[in-house]
Design an enzyme around this catalytic site. Sequence first.
Site, PDB file in Angstrom:
ATOM      1  N   SER A 129       1.833   3.545  -8.059  1.00  0.00           N
ATOM      2  CA  SER A 129       2.353   2.177  -8.173  1.00  0.00           C
ATOM      3  C   SER A 129       3.564   1.994  -7.287  1.00  0.00           C
ATOM      4  O   SER A 129       4.289   2.942  -6.992  1.00  0.00           O
ATOM      5  CB  SER A 129       2.735   1.857  -9.611  1.00  0.00           C
ATOM      6  N   LYS A 146      -2.123   4.372 -15.351  1.00  0.00           N
ATOM      7  CA  LYS A 146      -1.882   3.381 -14.298  1.00  0.00           C
ATOM      8  C   LYS A 146      -2.476   2.018 -14.714  1.00  0.00           C
ATOM      9  O   LYS A 146      -1.886   0.970 -14.476  1.00  0.00           O
ATOM     10  CB  LYS A 146      -2.489   3.848 -12.964  1.00  0.00           C
ATOM     11  N   HIS A 201      -0.172   0.496 -17.166  1.00  0.00           N
ATOM     12  CA  HIS A 201       0.994   0.042 -16.394  1.00  0.00           C
ATOM     13  C   HIS A 201       0.714  -1.355 -15.839  1.00  0.00           C
ATOM     14  O   HIS A 201       1.539  -2.265 -15.962  1.00  0.00           O
ATOM     15  CB  HIS A 201       1.269   1.030 -15.257  1.00  0.00           C
ATOM     16  N   ASN A 202      -0.459  -1.531 -15.233  1.00  0.00           N
ATOM     17  CA  ASN A 202      -0.773  -2.841 -14.650  1.00  0.00           C
ATOM     18  C   ASN A 202      -0.925  -3.911 -15.730  1.00  0.00           C
ATOM     19  O   ASN A 202      -0.546  -5.064 -15.512  1.00  0.00           O
ATOM     20  CB  ASN A 202      -2.045  -2.751 -13.811  1.00  0.00           C
ATOM     21  N   GLU A 236       2.403  -4.951 -16.634  1.00  0.00           N
ATOM     22  CA  GLU A 236       2.893  -5.761 -15.506  1.00  0.00           C
ATOM     23  C   GLU A 236       2.414  -7.226 -15.654  1.00  0.00           C
ATOM     24  O   GLU A 236       3.205  -8.158 -15.486  1.00  0.00           O
ATOM     25  CB  GLU A 236       2.364  -5.130 -14.219  1.00  0.00           C
TER      26      GLU A 236
HETATM   27  P1  NBP Z   1      -8.043  -1.453   0.801  1.00  0.00           P
HETATM   28  O1  NBP Z   1      -8.268  -1.436  -0.649  1.00  0.00           O
HETATM   29  O2  NBP Z   1      -8.047  -2.741   1.509  1.00  0.00           O
HETATM   30  O3  NBP Z   1      -9.159  -0.504   1.495  1.00  0.00           O
HETATM   31  C1  NBP Z   1      -9.249  -0.382   2.887  1.00  0.00           C
HETATM   32  C2  NBP Z   1      -9.563   1.052   3.269  1.00  0.00           C
HETATM   33  O4  NBP Z   1     -10.803   1.480   2.682  1.00  0.00           O
HETATM   34  C3  NBP Z   1      -9.742   1.194   4.767  1.00  0.00           C
HETATM   35  O5  NBP Z   1      -9.201   2.427   5.170  1.00  0.00           O
HETATM   36  C4  NBP Z   1     -11.260   1.186   4.922  1.00  0.00           C
HETATM   37  O6  NBP Z   1     -11.727   1.791   6.086  1.00  0.00           O
HETATM   38  C5  NBP Z   1     -11.653   1.991   3.730  1.00  0.00           C
HETATM   39  N1  NBP Z   1     -13.075   1.899   3.381  1.00  0.00           N
HETATM   40  C6  NBP Z   1     -13.785   0.877   2.829  1.00  0.00           C
HETATM   41 BR1  NBP Z   1     -13.116  -0.770   2.436  1.00  0.00          BR
HETATM   42  N2  NBP Z   1     -15.074   1.168   2.638  1.00  0.00           N
HETATM   43  C7  NBP Z   1     -15.211   2.431   3.076  1.00  0.00           C
HETATM   44  C8  NBP Z   1     -16.330   3.316   3.134  1.00  0.00           C
HETATM   45  N3  NBP Z   1     -17.521   2.962   2.689  1.00  0.00           N
HETATM   46  N4  NBP Z   1     -16.136   4.533   3.676  1.00  0.00           N
HETATM   47  C9  NBP Z   1     -14.921   4.911   4.142  1.00  0.00           C
HETATM   48  N5  NBP Z   1     -13.818   4.123   4.077  1.00  0.00           N
HETATM   49  C10 NBP Z   1     -13.967   2.903   3.563  1.00  0.00           C
HETATM   50  O7  NBP Z   1      -6.709  -0.655   1.186  1.00  0.00           O
HETATM   51  P2  NBP Z   1      -5.258  -0.657   0.497  1.00  0.00           P
HETATM   52  O8  NBP Z   1      -4.786  -2.027   0.197  1.00  0.00           O
HETATM   53  O9  NBP Z   1      -4.461   0.235   1.368  1.00  0.00           O
HETATM   54  O10 NBP Z   1      -5.500   0.065  -0.912  1.00  0.00           O
HETATM   55  C11 NBP Z   1      -6.042   1.381  -1.010  1.00  0.00           C
HETATM   56  C12 NBP Z   1      -6.196   1.732  -2.483  1.00  0.00           C
HETATM   57  O11 NBP Z   1      -4.924   1.706  -3.103  1.00  0.00           O
HETATM   58  C13 NBP Z   1      -7.061   0.763  -3.280  1.00  0.00           C
HETATM   59  O12 NBP Z   1      -7.805   1.473  -4.219  1.00  0.00           O
HETATM   60  C14 NBP Z   1      -6.062  -0.112  -3.963  1.00  0.00           C
HETATM   61  O13 NBP Z   1      -6.559  -0.695  -5.158  1.00  0.00           O
HETATM   62  C15 NBP Z   1      -4.941   0.869  -4.241  1.00  0.00           C
HETATM   63  N6  NBP Z   1      -3.611   0.293  -4.417  1.00  0.00           N
HETATM   64  C16 NBP Z   1      -3.184  -0.712  -3.618  1.00  0.00           C
HETATM   65  C17 NBP Z   1      -1.911  -1.234  -3.794  1.00  0.00           C
HETATM   66  C18 NBP Z   1      -1.402  -2.326  -2.901  1.00  0.00           C
HETATM   67  O14 NBP Z   1      -0.283  -2.790  -3.143  1.00  0.00           O
HETATM   68  N7  NBP Z   1      -2.158  -2.752  -1.898  1.00  0.00           N
HETATM   69  C19 NBP Z   1      -1.072  -0.713  -4.772  1.00  0.00           C
HETATM   70  C20 NBP Z   1      -1.517   0.343  -5.551  1.00  0.00           C
HETATM   71  C21 NBP Z   1      -2.790   0.825  -5.360  1.00  0.00           C
HETATM   72  P3  NBP Z   1     -11.893   0.932   7.433  1.00  0.00           P
HETATM   73  O15 NBP Z   1     -10.551   0.888   8.066  1.00  0.00           O
HETATM   74  O16 NBP Z   1     -12.870   1.721   8.231  1.00  0.00           O
HETATM   75  O17 NBP Z   1     -12.410  -0.414   7.045  1.00  0.00           O
END
Ligand code: NBP
Length: 479
Positions: free
Chosen positions: A128, A182, A185-186, A189
Amino acid sequence: AQASIGVTGLAVMGRNLARNLARHGHTVALYNRTGQRTQDLVEQFGSEGEFVPTYSPQEFVAALERPRKIIIMVKAGAPTDAVIDEFTPLLEPGDIVVDAGNAHFADTRRREAALRERGLHFVGAGVSGGEEGALHGPSIMPGGSESSYASLGPLFEDIAAKVDGAPCCTHVGPDGAGHFVKMVHNGIEYSDMQLIAESFDLLRGALGYEPAQIAEVFRTWNSGRLDSYLIEITAEVLAHTDPATGKPFVDIVADQAEQKGTGRWTVQTGLELGVPITGIAEATFARSLSGHVDLRRAARGLAGPDRTAPSVRGSVPDSFADDVEQALYASKVVAYAQGFNQIQAGSAEYGWNIDLGAVAAIWRGGCIIRAKFLDDIRAAYRAESTLPTLLASGEFRTAVEDAQDAWRSVVSTAVRLGIPTPGFSTALAYYDALRAERLPASLIQGQRDYFGAHTYRRVDRAGSFHTTWADDPRVEHEV
Ligand code: NBP
């Protein structure tokens, strides 16, 4: 070069986690399905530490020291399974696969069992703090085996947020425990955000304050017991003026709250475990209600009090802003009390043995719900690890009892002025229901026995009973 850890999935979260690891002196192997992201990371941030960019799963796995440690940071759901399926054939017994995305804990349990069969460690880690947290120090909630934590723990503790020198990371428990925590936590939130939003609506609706004035009120609150990240950013959002129109930013944003689903998971799990997490449920439904544009349009203009009429607003007590602070504090205690009870129930159901004091401790920094009063929650669970409810414990008991007059006054003012406060109202109802000597559930038992012969228990003797309502209500059978 051999990397001590690898990160795959280099969108905003994965990229920042990799940079955080490298900034702490760890050599990080990088791989992303689309190679451009890997290249961009190295070009833009390569000077921050040691990176090993790779462009195939095979190259990635070969770059890692054994036992290998791989952090997966891709979109939750099917993409996570696709990545796991891609990597597992390339790994060897003892290797550790971490899913740091927002997985559902049931998926984590399934994946952990499947990888354990192959001799691999699977760690579902809740992370988080958003993208800033990932870069500067998140709160990390890892599940999985003890032995996986023995090798991963030092790395995670190194990059986690620190509070008084203590890392905001602990081994939460086996398999899905980390992602469960987690999820809750959400959920908390959601509840916290809804309560803050209601406070804003009340200060504006009942006192006629402008957003900038309310920002000042929140700033003041943030220097007291409500000191928290969410209150702090609320003040900033409320003080912000839209550059295009010169209007308060909060007035130019569409009033339809969105959600990605973790609140819904928390509520569904609460229902399945039978834990009354009413604050989280109301907060989740409040977001959903806000998004029902057609429903709201159809009902707009239904009769209700005119809160802009001086005759109505004039009756609001001078102490109202202070009363809202008290109602917010008390309702927030309810939200956390319910959330911790849900963790307790999940821990019992799945045999996780989660230390609630340790959970409160790692939420003190890095994460979105970080707040000063988590220190008191930690102390409460340290003093009594099986505390039935935070509401009845020492300082919280006193604080909520002291706040209850103001809390009632705020809820009744809201009802009188027609300002919807589902969060405050349900929290107060929870408090009153818990402290009640008797609940009307006895009548519900009577109704159930009447129409469905569902039986009831008596207060004066043991056993289950049924009254023959239709034939002769004077006759009661023990069943
Ligand atoms: P995203 O959730 O937007 O995911 C994008 C990533 O997933 C890219 O690297 C993409 O690769 C890859 N991907 C996908 Br989509 N399909 C794929 C597949 N079939 N094979 C391989 N790679 C694949 O990214 P994020 O916002 O950085 O979040 C990542 C994780 O962290 C998520 O689970 C999210 O829920 C969690 N999270 C996010 C936050 C936040 O604030 N954003 C906070 C806490 C947790 P590509 O580049 O090739 O498309």
